[in-house]
Scaffold this motif. Structure first.
Motif, PDB file in Angstrom:
ATOM      1  N   GLN A  48       0.818  -1.212   0.000  1.00 26.68           N
ATOM      2  CA  GLN A  48       0.000   0.000   0.000  1.00 26.68           C
ATOM      3  C   GLN A  48       0.852   1.262   0.000  1.00 26.68           C
ATOM      4  OE1 GLN A  48      -3.760  -0.470   2.594  1.00 26.68           O
ATOM      5  NE2 GLN A  48      -2.304  -1.900   3.497  1.00 26.68           N
ATOM      6  N   GLY A  49       2.080   1.151   0.456  1.00 28.61           N
ATOM      7  CA  GLY A  49       3.002   2.280   0.402  1.00 28.61           C
ATOM      8  C   GLY A  49       2.644   3.436   1.316  1.00 28.61           C
ATOM      9  N   ASN A  50       1.945   3.169   2.402  1.00 26.74           N
ATOM     10  CA  ASN A  50       1.504   4.269   3.262  1.00 26.74           C
ATOM     11  C   ASN A  50       2.659   4.970   3.975  1.00 26.74           C
ATOM     12  OD1 ASN A  50      -1.171   3.846   2.578  1.00 26.74           O
ATOM     13  ND2 ASN A  50      -1.565   2.472   4.297  1.00 26.74           N
ATOM     14  N   ALA A  51       3.674   4.235   4.345  1.00 24.80           N
ATOM     15  CA  ALA A  51       4.829   4.881   4.975  1.00 24.80           C
ATOM     16  C   ALA A  51       5.526   5.810   3.989  1.00 24.80           C
ATOM     17  CB  ALA A  51       5.804   3.821   5.497  1.00 24.80           C
ATOM     18  N   SER A  52       5.605   5.387   2.736  1.00 26.07           N
ATOM     19  CA  SER A  52       6.202   6.243   1.705  1.00 26.07           C
ATOM     20  C   SER A  52       5.390   7.525   1.542  1.00 26.07           C
ATOM     21  CB  SER A  52       6.267   5.487   0.378  1.00 26.07           C
ATOM     22  OG  SER A  52       6.941   4.250   0.513  1.00 26.07           O
ATOM     23  N   THR A  53       4.069   7.396   1.541  1.00 27.26           N
ATOM     24  CA  THR A  53       3.198   8.569   1.437  1.00 27.26           C
ATOM     25  C   THR A  53       3.429   9.522   2.601  1.00 27.26           C
ATOM     26  OG1 THR A  53       1.478   7.328   0.252  1.00 27.26           O
ATOM     27  CG2 THR A  53       0.799   9.355   1.371  1.00 27.26           C
ATOM     28  N   ALA A  54       3.462   8.975   3.820  1.00 27.53           N
ATOM     29  CA  ALA A  54       3.597   9.806   5.012  1.00 27.53           C
ATOM     30  C   ALA A  54       4.937  10.530   5.062  1.00 27.53           C
ATOM     31  CB  ALA A  54       3.419   8.956   6.264  1.00 27.53           C
ATOM     32  N   LEU A  55       5.934  10.007   4.347  1.00 29.51           N
ATOM     33  CA  LEU A  55       7.258  10.628   4.344  1.00 29.51           C
ATOM     34  C   LEU A  55       7.531  11.399   3.052  1.00 29.51           C
ATOM     35  CD1 LEU A  55       9.290   7.721   5.981  1.00 29.51           C
ATOM     36  CD2 LEU A  55       8.558   9.862   7.062  1.00 29.51           C
ATOM     37  N   SER A  56       6.493  11.625   2.252  1.00 26.40           N
ATOM     38  CA  SER A  56       6.599  12.402   1.002  1.00 26.40           C
ATOM     39  C   SER A  56       7.599  11.793   0.022  1.00 26.40           C
ATOM     40  CB  SER A  56       6.987  13.855   1.304  1.00 26.40           C
ATOM     41  OG  SER A  56       5.926  14.548   1.918  1.00 26.40           O
ATOM     42  N   ILE A  57       7.630  10.463  -0.055  1.00 25.62           N
ATOM     43  CA  ILE A  57       8.515   9.777  -0.993  1.00 25.62           C
ATOM     44  C   ILE A  57       7.682   9.230  -2.144  1.00 25.62           C
ATOM     45  CG2 ILE A  57      10.155   7.895  -1.301  1.00 25.62           C
ATOM     46  CD1 ILE A  57      11.182  10.165   0.470  1.00 25.62           C
ATOM     47  N   GLU A  58       8.061   9.565  -3.359  1.00 28.38           N
ATOM     48  CA  GLU A  58       7.333   9.121  -4.542  1.00 28.38           C
ATOM     49  C   GLU A  58       7.319   7.594  -4.621  1.00 28.38           C
ATOM     50  OE1 GLU A  58       4.919   9.122  -7.204  1.00 28.38           O
ATOM     51  OE2 GLU A  58       5.727  11.154  -7.036  1.00 28.38           O
ATOM     52  N   HIS A  59       6.138   7.028  -4.881  1.00 21.18           N
ATOM     53  CA  HIS A  59       6.065   5.562  -4.991  1.00 21.18           C
ATOM     54  C   HIS A  59       5.039   5.134  -6.038  1.00 21.18           C
ATOM     55  CE1 HIS A  59       2.396   5.194  -2.326  1.00 21.18           C
ATOM     56  NE2 HIS A  59       2.845   6.354  -1.900  1.00 21.18           N
ATOM     57  N   ARG A  60       5.083   5.781  -7.193  1.00 23.26           N
ATOM     58  CA  ARG A  60       4.296   5.310  -8.334  1.00 23.26           C
ATOM     59  C   ARG A  60       4.803   3.940  -8.765  1.00 23.26           C
ATOM     60  NH1 ARG A  60       6.435   9.872 -10.144  1.00 23.26           N
ATOM     61  NH2 ARG A  60       7.464   8.657 -11.798  1.00 23.26           N
ATOM     62  N   GLY A  61       4.008   3.260  -9.580  1.00 25.04           N
ATOM     63  CA  GLY A  61       4.350   1.901  -9.977  1.00 25.04           C
ATOM     64  C   GLY A  61       5.672   1.773 -10.703  1.00 25.04           C
ATOM     65  N   ASP A  62       6.127   2.845 -11.396  1.00 23.48           N
ATOM     66  CA  ASP A  62       7.361   2.758 -12.172  1.00 23.48           C
ATOM     67  C   ASP A  62       8.592   3.226 -11.388  1.00 23.48           C
ATOM     68  OD1 ASP A  62       6.474   5.359 -12.061  1.00 23.48           O
ATOM     69  OD2 ASP A  62       7.089   5.870 -14.108  1.00 23.48           O
ATOM     70  N   VAL A  63       8.411   3.583 -10.122  1.00 27.98           N
ATOM     71  CA  VAL A  63       9.528   4.031  -9.299  1.00 27.98           C
ATOM     72  C   VAL A  63      10.280   2.820  -8.746  1.00 27.98           C
ATOM     73  CG1 VAL A  63      10.132   5.213  -7.143  1.00 27.98           C
ATOM     74  CG2 VAL A  63       8.407   6.202  -8.669  1.00 27.98           C
ATOM     75  N   PRO A  64      11.607   2.798  -8.845  1.00 28.58           N
ATOM     76  CA  PRO A  64      12.366   1.693  -8.230  1.00 28.58           C
ATOM     77  C   PRO A  64      12.068   1.615  -6.731  1.00 28.58           C
ATOM     78  CG  PRO A  64      13.779   2.964  -9.693  1.00 28.58           C
ATOM     79  CD  PRO A  64      12.491   3.731  -9.570  1.00 28.58           C
ATOM     80  N   SER A  65      11.787   0.407  -6.272  1.00 29.46           N
ATOM     81  CA  SER A  65      11.300   0.249  -4.900  1.00 29.46           C
ATOM     82  C   SER A  65      11.845  -1.031  -4.276  1.00 29.46           C
ATOM     83  CB  SER A  65       9.772   0.219  -4.897  1.00 29.46           C
ATOM     84  OG  SER A  65       9.307  -0.992  -5.490  1.00 29.46           O
ATOM     85  N   VAL A  66      11.308  -1.355  -3.104  1.00 29.07           N
ATOM     86  CA  VAL A  66      11.711  -2.575  -2.410  1.00 29.07           C
ATOM     87  C   VAL A  66      11.426  -3.808  -3.277  1.00 29.07           C
ATOM     88  CG1 VAL A  66      11.333  -3.991  -0.353  1.00 29.07           C
ATOM     89  CG2 VAL A  66      11.383  -1.502  -0.158  1.00 29.07           C
ATOM     90  N   TYR A  67      10.461  -3.712  -4.166  1.00 30.84           N
ATOM     91  CA  TYR A  67      10.168  -4.833  -5.071  1.00 30.84           C
ATOM     92  C   TYR A  67      11.417  -5.209  -5.876  1.00 30.84           C
ATOM     93  CZ  TYR A  67       8.344  -7.437  -9.057  1.00 30.84           C
ATOM     94  OH  TYR A  67       8.142  -8.390 -10.029  1.00 30.84           O
ATOM     95  N   GLN A  68      12.052  -4.203  -6.493  1.00 22.30           N
ATOM     96  CA  GLN A  68      13.260  -4.479  -7.291  1.00 22.30           C
ATOM     97  C   GLN A  68      14.381  -5.037  -6.425  1.00 22.30           C
ATOM     98  OE1 GLN A  68      11.297  -1.805  -7.947  1.00 22.30           O
ATOM     99  NE2 GLN A  68      10.741  -2.389 -10.047  1.00 22.30           N
ATOM    100  N   VAL A  69      14.445  -4.611  -5.167  1.00 24.76           N
ATOM    101  CA  VAL A  69      15.483  -5.120  -4.260  1.00 24.76           C
ATOM    102  C   VAL A  69      15.264  -6.603  -3.985  1.00 24.76           C
ATOM    103  CG1 VAL A  69      16.410  -4.947  -1.921  1.00 24.76           C
ATOM    104  CG2 VAL A  69      15.894  -2.870  -3.218  1.00 24.76           C
ATOM    105  N   LEU A  70      14.017  -6.970  -3.665  1.00 27.34           N
ATOM    106  CA  LEU A  70      13.721  -8.352  -3.296  1.00 27.34           C
ATOM    107  C   LEU A  70      13.712  -9.292  -4.495  1.00 27.34           C
ATOM    108  CD1 LEU A  70      10.825  -7.880  -0.695  1.00 27.34           C
ATOM    109  CD2 LEU A  70      13.240  -8.326  -0.235  1.00 27.34           C
ATOM    110  N   ILE A  71      13.159  -8.865  -5.595  1.00 31.07           N
ATOM    111  CA  ILE A  71      12.935  -9.761  -6.731  1.00 31.07           C
ATOM    112  C   ILE A  71      14.065  -9.705  -7.749  1.00 31.07           C
ATOM    113  CG2 ILE A  71      11.326 -10.384  -8.581  1.00 31.07           C
ATOM    114  CD1 ILE A  71      10.301 -10.841  -5.697  1.00 31.07           C
ATOM    115  N   GLU A  72      14.600  -8.527  -7.990  1.00 35.17           N
ATOM    116  CA  GLU A  72      15.615  -8.366  -9.036  1.00 35.17           C
ATOM    117  C   GLU A  72      17.028  -8.216  -8.486  1.00 35.17           C
ATOM    118  OE1 GLU A  72      14.341  -5.104 -11.451  1.00 35.17           O
ATOM    119  OE2 GLU A  72      12.345  -5.951 -11.798  1.00 35.17           O
TER     120      GLU A  72
END
Length: 315
Positions: free
Chosen positions: A97-121
């Motif tokens: 859901q990315g709520n922590a990212s929202t609360a900290l004003s960090i962009e987290h659109r679907g195309d933004v590199p995220s924890v997903y790329q860290v875990l999977i790629e």
């Protein structure tokens, strides 16, 4: 304490110790404030106090499979309070859901590199960590909706339970004092990764009727992870949230939790607070949004407890 014991409704008035502890956080939130600049924050009488740094970096997983108990709110506000006392803090958002990212004003659109790329790629954590605006000591590793599919994709991967641990161990770019991992409301592979990566588990427990419902399963999972994957793991902290001092039930739940968890429970309790709910819509923690509110002061006091309790932590 048995599960049935936790569900027995209270039959007497508020506990005097709990009532006394809550006397200083009576809600006085009747007007809508203008969100202040973080640089102007003076959220407690101890705001200039020097907080001790841990002997080694503390990695704390914030977990509870129940939704709506304050996991993200706790992660964001504890991190903000610690960072404002010169602690260097990273929040890893592990919830799709990315709520922590929202609360900290960090962009987290679907195309933004995220924890997903860290875990999977296998992307290095350093490539996704972003500084939080106006908070010099605070950083965030964002989550995107892509993380929702990670549970399934991780199943067939080698060392699937320790991919987050590997990424954290390889992260050398910033010397951190604390890492908070905000877990999703489940006990799947994302939460297991968080537990394998951490030495401590912090459990937010809301002061409501079903507070202890399902906690036995969470504690069993902690024991399984400790036995098979991470012998350093322990439940170091429990935090009472959403306390409503007007009800006998809240006092009874608080007493039950303290009886069950003992000194693991922080002395500070987090009251119900309109400001805590409003802050994320401004991309802020309540610590910076309304530092004089009961919620902000309670989270600041909880962070202080964690800092002083952990001054001698070495793992």
């Amino acid at each position: 304490m048995t599960r049935s014991d936790a569900l027995i409704p209270p039959t007497s008035g508020d506990s005097p110790p709990v009532r006394e502890a809550m006397s200083s956080v009576v809600s006085r939130e009747t007007s809508t404030p203008t969100p202040p600049s973080p640089s102007l924050v003076g959220y407690s009488s101890r705001s200039q106090e020097e907080w001790p740094r841990p002997a080694r970096r503390r990695v704390i997983t914030i977990a509870n499979q129940k939704g709506g108990v304050g996991k993200t709110t706790t992660a964001v506000n504890l991190a903000a309070a610690l960072s404002m006392h010169n602690q260097r803090v990273l929040v890893i958002d592990l919830d799709p859901q990315g709520n922590a990212s929202t609360a900290l004003s960090i962009e987290h659109r679907g195309d933004v590199p995220s924890v997903y790329q860290v875990l999977i790629e296998g992307m290095p954590l350093a490539e996704i960590v972003k500084p939080v605006p106006d908070m010099p000591n605070l950083y965030c590793a964002p989550a995107t909706i892509n993380l929702a599919g990670a549970e399934i994709e991780l199943v067939s991967m080698v060392a699937r339970e320790s991919r987050l641990l590997k990424a954290i161990n390889e992260f050398k770019e910033i010397e951190l004092d604390y890492i908070f991992i905000d877990c999703p409301p489940s006990l799947g592979l994302l939460t297991v990764n968080a537990m394998v990566a951490a030495a401590e588990v912090l459990i937010p427990i809301q002061c409501e009727y079903y507070a202890l419902e399902g906690l036995s399963q969470l504690l069993q999972n902690v024991e399984l992870v400790r036995a098979h994957l991470n012998p350093k793991l322990s439940v170091s902290t429990a935090l009472l949230t959403m306390y409503d001092g007007r009800t006998r039930l809240a006092a009874q739940v608080a007493e039950d939790v303290r009886a069950h968890f003992g000194d693991t429970v922080l002395r500070t309790v987090i009251p119900r607070s309109v400001r805590v709910s409003e802050a994320p819509s401004y991309g802020q923690s309540v610590i910076t949004y309304d530092p004089g509110s009961s919620g902000a002061m309670a989270y600041a006091d909880a962070a202080r407890e964690i800092a002083f309790r952990g001054a001698s932590v070495t793992g």
